[in-house]
Design a protein around this motif. Structure first.
Motif, PDB file in Angstrom:
ATOM      1  N   TYR A  58       0.848  -1.189   0.000  1.00  0.00           N
ATOM      2  CA  TYR A  58       0.000   0.000   0.000  1.00  0.00           C
ATOM      3  C   TYR A  58       0.884   1.240   0.000  1.00  0.00           C
ATOM      4  O   TYR A  58       1.868   1.316   0.750  1.00  0.00           O
ATOM      5  CB  TYR A  58      -0.911   0.018   1.235  1.00  0.00           C
ATOM      6  CG  TYR A  58      -1.910  -1.108   1.294  1.00  0.00           C
ATOM      7  CD1 TYR A  58      -3.189  -0.968   0.768  1.00  0.00           C
ATOM      8  CD2 TYR A  58      -1.572  -2.328   1.883  1.00  0.00           C
ATOM      9  CE1 TYR A  58      -4.105  -2.014   0.813  1.00  0.00           C
ATOM     10  CE2 TYR A  58      -2.472  -3.381   1.939  1.00  0.00           C
ATOM     11  CZ  TYR A  58      -3.731  -3.213   1.398  1.00  0.00           C
ATOM     12  OH  TYR A  58      -4.637  -4.242   1.452  1.00  0.00           O
ATOM     13  N   ASN A  59       0.540   2.194  -0.840  1.00  0.00           N
ATOM     14  CA  ASN A  59       1.223   3.483  -0.906  1.00  0.00           C
ATOM     15  C   ASN A  59       0.300   4.561  -0.343  1.00  0.00           C
ATOM     16  O   ASN A  59      -0.822   4.731  -0.831  1.00  0.00           O
ATOM     17  CB  ASN A  59       1.599   3.831  -2.349  1.00  0.00           C
ATOM     18  CG  ASN A  59       2.621   2.863  -2.924  1.00  0.00           C
ATOM     19  OD1 ASN A  59       3.058   1.937  -2.252  1.00  0.00           O
ATOM     20  ND2 ASN A  59       3.011   3.084  -4.165  1.00  0.00           N
ATOM     21  N   ILE A  60       0.794   5.288   0.663  1.00  0.00           N
ATOM     22  CA  ILE A  60      -0.011   6.291   1.358  1.00  0.00           C
ATOM     23  C   ILE A  60       0.779   7.586   1.413  1.00  0.00           C
ATOM     24  O   ILE A  60       1.984   7.580   1.689  1.00  0.00           O
ATOM     25  CB  ILE A  60      -0.342   5.829   2.792  1.00  0.00           C
ATOM     26  CG1 ILE A  60      -1.041   4.471   2.757  1.00  0.00           C
ATOM     27  CG2 ILE A  60      -1.211   6.831   3.525  1.00  0.00           C
ATOM     28  CD1 ILE A  60      -1.267   3.887   4.122  1.00  0.00           C
ATOM     29  N   VAL A  81       1.207  -6.045   9.459  1.00  0.00           N
ATOM     30  CA  VAL A  81       2.183  -5.257   8.702  1.00  0.00           C
ATOM     31  C   VAL A  81       3.547  -5.936   8.801  1.00  0.00           C
ATOM     32  O   VAL A  81       4.039  -6.226   9.889  1.00  0.00           O
ATOM     33  CB  VAL A  81       2.266  -3.820   9.235  1.00  0.00           C
ATOM     34  CG1 VAL A  81       3.349  -3.037   8.493  1.00  0.00           C
ATOM     35  CG2 VAL A  81       0.924  -3.130   9.100  1.00  0.00           C
ATOM     36  N   LYS A  82       4.164  -6.207   7.653  1.00  0.00           N
ATOM     37  CA  LYS A  82       5.489  -6.808   7.625  1.00  0.00           C
ATOM     38  C   LYS A  82       6.579  -5.750   7.706  1.00  0.00           C
ATOM     39  O   LYS A  82       7.457  -5.807   8.560  1.00  0.00           O
ATOM     40  CB  LYS A  82       5.654  -7.640   6.358  1.00  0.00           C
ATOM     41  CG  LYS A  82       4.787  -8.899   6.348  1.00  0.00           C
ATOM     42  CD  LYS A  82       5.089  -9.749   5.121  1.00  0.00           C
ATOM     43  CE  LYS A  82       4.321 -11.062   5.165  1.00  0.00           C
ATOM     44  NZ  LYS A  82       4.606 -11.912   3.982  1.00  0.00           N
ATOM     45  N   THR A  83       6.537  -4.818   6.799  1.00  0.00           N
ATOM     46  CA  THR A  83       7.521  -3.735   6.798  1.00  0.00           C
ATOM     47  C   THR A  83       6.849  -2.437   6.395  1.00  0.00           C
ATOM     48  O   THR A  83       5.826  -2.436   5.693  1.00  0.00           O
ATOM     49  CB  THR A  83       8.676  -4.013   5.816  1.00  0.00           C
ATOM     50  OG1 THR A  83       8.155  -4.153   4.493  1.00  0.00           O
ATOM     51  CG2 THR A  83       9.448  -5.262   6.208  1.00  0.00           C
ATOM     52  N   GLY A  84       7.454  -1.349   6.820  1.00  0.00           N
ATOM     53  CA  GLY A  84       7.006  -0.021   6.408  1.00  0.00           C
ATOM     54  C   GLY A  84       8.210   0.864   6.206  1.00  0.00           C
ATOM     55  O   GLY A  84       9.181   0.797   6.963  1.00  0.00           O
ATOM     56  N   GLN A  85       8.202   1.654   5.174  1.00  0.00           N
ATOM     57  CA  GLN A  85       9.337   2.523   4.898  1.00  0.00           C
ATOM     58  C   GLN A  85       8.870   3.802   4.225  1.00  0.00           C
ATOM     59  O   GLN A  85       7.789   3.866   3.635  1.00  0.00           O
ATOM     60  CB  GLN A  85      10.365   1.819   4.005  1.00  0.00           C
ATOM     61  CG  GLN A  85       9.859   1.460   2.619  1.00  0.00           C
ATOM     62  CD  GLN A  85      10.883   0.689   1.815  1.00  0.00           C
ATOM     63  OE1 GLN A  85      11.757   0.023   2.368  1.00  0.00           O
ATOM     64  NE2 GLN A  85      10.782   0.762   0.500  1.00  0.00           N
ATOM     65  N   ILE A  93       5.424   3.343   2.126  1.00  0.00           N
ATOM     66  CA  ILE A  93       5.126   2.043   1.541  1.00  0.00           C
ATOM     67  C   ILE A  93       4.913   1.055   2.682  1.00  0.00           C
ATOM     68  O   ILE A  93       5.818   0.842   3.496  1.00  0.00           O
ATOM     69  CB  ILE A  93       6.247   1.563   0.609  1.00  0.00           C
ATOM     70  CG1 ILE A  93       6.353   2.463  -0.624  1.00  0.00           C
ATOM     71  CG2 ILE A  93       6.013   0.123   0.180  1.00  0.00           C
ATOM     72  CD1 ILE A  93       7.440   2.043  -1.596  1.00  0.00           C
ATOM     73  N   ILE A  94       3.739   0.478   2.732  1.00  0.00           N
ATOM     74  CA  ILE A  94       3.391  -0.494   3.756  1.00  0.00           C
ATOM     75  C   ILE A  94       3.196  -1.848   3.080  1.00  0.00           C
ATOM     76  O   ILE A  94       2.398  -1.981   2.153  1.00  0.00           O
ATOM     77  CB  ILE A  94       2.102  -0.088   4.505  1.00  0.00           C
ATOM     78  CG1 ILE A  94       2.251   1.320   5.095  1.00  0.00           C
ATOM     79  CG2 ILE A  94       1.785  -1.103   5.592  1.00  0.00           C
ATOM     80  CD1 ILE A  94       3.347   1.445   6.125  1.00  0.00           C
ATOM     81  N   LYS A  95       3.956  -2.856   3.563  1.00  0.00           N
ATOM     82  CA  LYS A  95       3.850  -4.208   3.018  1.00  0.00           C
ATOM     83  C   LYS A  95       3.201  -5.098   4.068  1.00  0.00           C
ATOM     84  O   LYS A  95       3.659  -5.152   5.222  1.00  0.00           O
ATOM     85  CB  LYS A  95       5.225  -4.746   2.624  1.00  0.00           C
ATOM     86  CG  LYS A  95       5.898  -3.939   1.516  1.00  0.00           C
ATOM     87  CD  LYS A  95       7.275  -4.480   1.168  1.00  0.00           C
ATOM     88  CE  LYS A  95       7.921  -3.656   0.067  1.00  0.00           C
ATOM     89  NZ  LYS A  95       9.276  -4.155  -0.283  1.00  0.00           N
ATOM     90  N   THR A  96       2.147  -5.794   3.658  1.00  0.00           N
ATOM     91  CA  THR A  96       1.372  -6.607   4.587  1.00  0.00           C
ATOM     92  C   THR A  96       1.327  -8.047   4.108  1.00  0.00           C
ATOM     93  O   THR A  96       1.877  -8.391   3.050  1.00  0.00           O
ATOM     94  CB  THR A  96      -0.062  -6.059   4.702  1.00  0.00           C
ATOM     95  OG1 THR A  96      -0.747  -6.272   3.453  1.00  0.00           O
ATOM     96  CG2 THR A  96      -0.055  -4.566   5.017  1.00  0.00           C
ATOM     97  N   GLU A  97       0.662  -8.868   4.888  1.00  0.00           N
ATOM     98  CA  GLU A  97       0.438 -10.250   4.489  1.00  0.00           C
ATOM     99  C   GLU A  97      -0.431 -10.296   3.236  1.00  0.00           C
ATOM    100  O   GLU A  97      -1.099  -9.327   2.893  1.00  0.00           O
ATOM    101  CB  GLU A  97      -0.256 -10.995   5.626  1.00  0.00           C
ATOM    102  CG  GLU A  97      -1.594 -10.386   6.006  1.00  0.00           C
ATOM    103  CD  GLU A  97      -2.219 -11.051   7.202  1.00  0.00           C
ATOM    104  OE1 GLU A  97      -1.746 -12.144   7.581  1.00  0.00           O
ATOM    105  OE2 GLU A  97      -3.168 -10.490   7.766  1.00  0.00           O
TER     106      GLU A  97
END
Length: 387
Positions: A58-60, A81-85, A93-97
């Motif tokens: 997801y891009n926010i 949430v796995k990683t966020g940067q 950028i939020i990476k999830t399951e």
């Protein structure tokens, strides 16, 4: 002493570092590091990105708040949430399951948008399946196998099979230790990481080939000489290229460090972090392995060759004989016909002792042999004077 002075002394062998002679120490260090790296990879494993495990991204926009607030909003929406940067100064950028249900994806976006009071259209999302990561992994493994095979063929044709084996062992050490660092620290493995792994192999191979080229130059026709063994000539080659290896490593690490610490750290270019990390770690390990591992492995393999074993024994026996002869001369110095040791002050002292007591300091020298007393003033030598 300046760096150029140190480099000159290393090249001439005047300030040599005994790297090859202490190869058992370096093998022990490498062995311990390999055991730790493999144990970490087996126990802890790797932190795989969504490209390999599958997931949603997801891009926010960053205007909604801090990264911690965004991650908390996704957690409140019921997603892991796995990683966020942070990417630049424009978005997170939020990476999830992995979420395959389209309705569930929409629900998550609406929940996060409502939390920050923004339009859900400002949040973009994409899904990545595990099959894509599997394709990347298989292609990377195939590329690695082709690369190592090509390197092996080239080094055998350019040098010999023992150098090829030593170089391949050095490259494998780079891969294992770099992978171990990723596992221990928990760096995320992404396609950029895989690309970085293949890149560091080229850098590591370049440094090893430079050292081996000097080793071949120093050891060409070495069995025809009795001044040094193969290991000593190889150690000289490492010392002669030591400053070059260090300088090459520093020059390569500086831009990579800038890419990692400035680009990814200060400027927030998160997409550069994965590539910068693997390059920085891999190049640092490559400098170590090219100096302290590749040539010692080569020397160990060459020391098992019968003709070089015979040559080493001949060199060492000659040195032992020369040392024994020098010790004998020191214990029993040569003497002249009078029994006085030949050379230096010892001869003068013993001659003066044989001739008699030494003259007093400041005394006038005696007359020359055959010279009589000086005549009286006015008289003729050999005639009597008038009354």
């Amino acid at each position: 002493m300046s760096a150029s002075g140190i480099a000159a002394r290393l090249y001439r062998g005047e300030a040599g570092v005994d790297i090859v002679g202490r190869r058992k120490l370096w093998f022990t260090v490498a062995g311990i590091a390999i055991v730790i790296a493999i144990a970490s990879m087996l126990v802890r494993g790797f932190t795989l990105g969504i490209e390999f495990e599958g997931g949603n991204q997801y891009n926010i926009p960053v205007k909604v708040g801090t990264l911690d607030e965004v991650e908390k909003a996704f957690g409140d929406a019921g997603v892991s949430v796995k990683t966020g940067q942070t990417v630049g100064d424009s978005q997170y950028i939020i990476k999830t399951e992995l979420i395959t249900d389209a309705a569930r994806q929409t629900e998550i976006k609406d929940s996060v948008a409502k939390h920050f009071n923004i339009d859900a259209a400002q949040i973009s999302d994409s899904a990545v399946s595990t099959s894509w990561g599997g394709q990347v992994t298989s292609k990377a493994a195939l590329s690695l196998a082709i690369f190592l095979a090509a390197v092996l063929v080239y080094l055998i044709a350019r040098f010999e099979w023992r150098m090829a084996v030593a170089a391949i062992a050095s490259l494998l050490l780079d891969l294992v230790l770099t992978g171990g660092v990723y596992s221990l620290v928990g760096f995320e493995v992404t396609p950029s990481t895989v690309i970085g792994f293949l890149t560091i192999l080229g850098f590591a191979l370049y440094d090893v080939v430079v050292v081996f080229d000097k080793v071949q130059e120093n050891t060409r026709g070495i069995t025809g000489s009795s001044t040094s063994t193969y290991s000593e000539a190889a150690n000289l080659a490492v010392n002669q290229t030591l400053m070059r290896s260090i300088n090459t490593g520093l020059v390569a690490l500086l831009p990579v460090g800038g890419l990692l610490f400035i680009g990814a750290g200060l400027l927030g270019a998160g997409t550069l972090k994965d590539l910068g990390l693997v390059l920085f770690i891999g190049m640092g390990v490559a400098v170590y392995s090219s100096i302290f591992f590749a040539t010692p492995v080569l020397a160990e393999l060459k020391s098992r060759e019968p003709r070089l074993q015979q040559h080493a024994n001949r060199v060492l026996n000659k040195r032992a004989a020369q040392a024994k002869e020098a010790a004998a001369r020191a214990a029993n110095p040569a003497r002249d016909s009078d029994g006085v040791p030949i050379g230096g002050a010892a001869k003068s002292v013993e001659r003066s002792e044989l001739a008699g007591a030494a003259p007093r300091p400041g005394a006038r020298p005696s007359a020359r042999p055959g010279q009589g007393k000086r005549p009286r003033a006015g008289g003729r030598p050999g005639a009597g004077g008038r009354r």
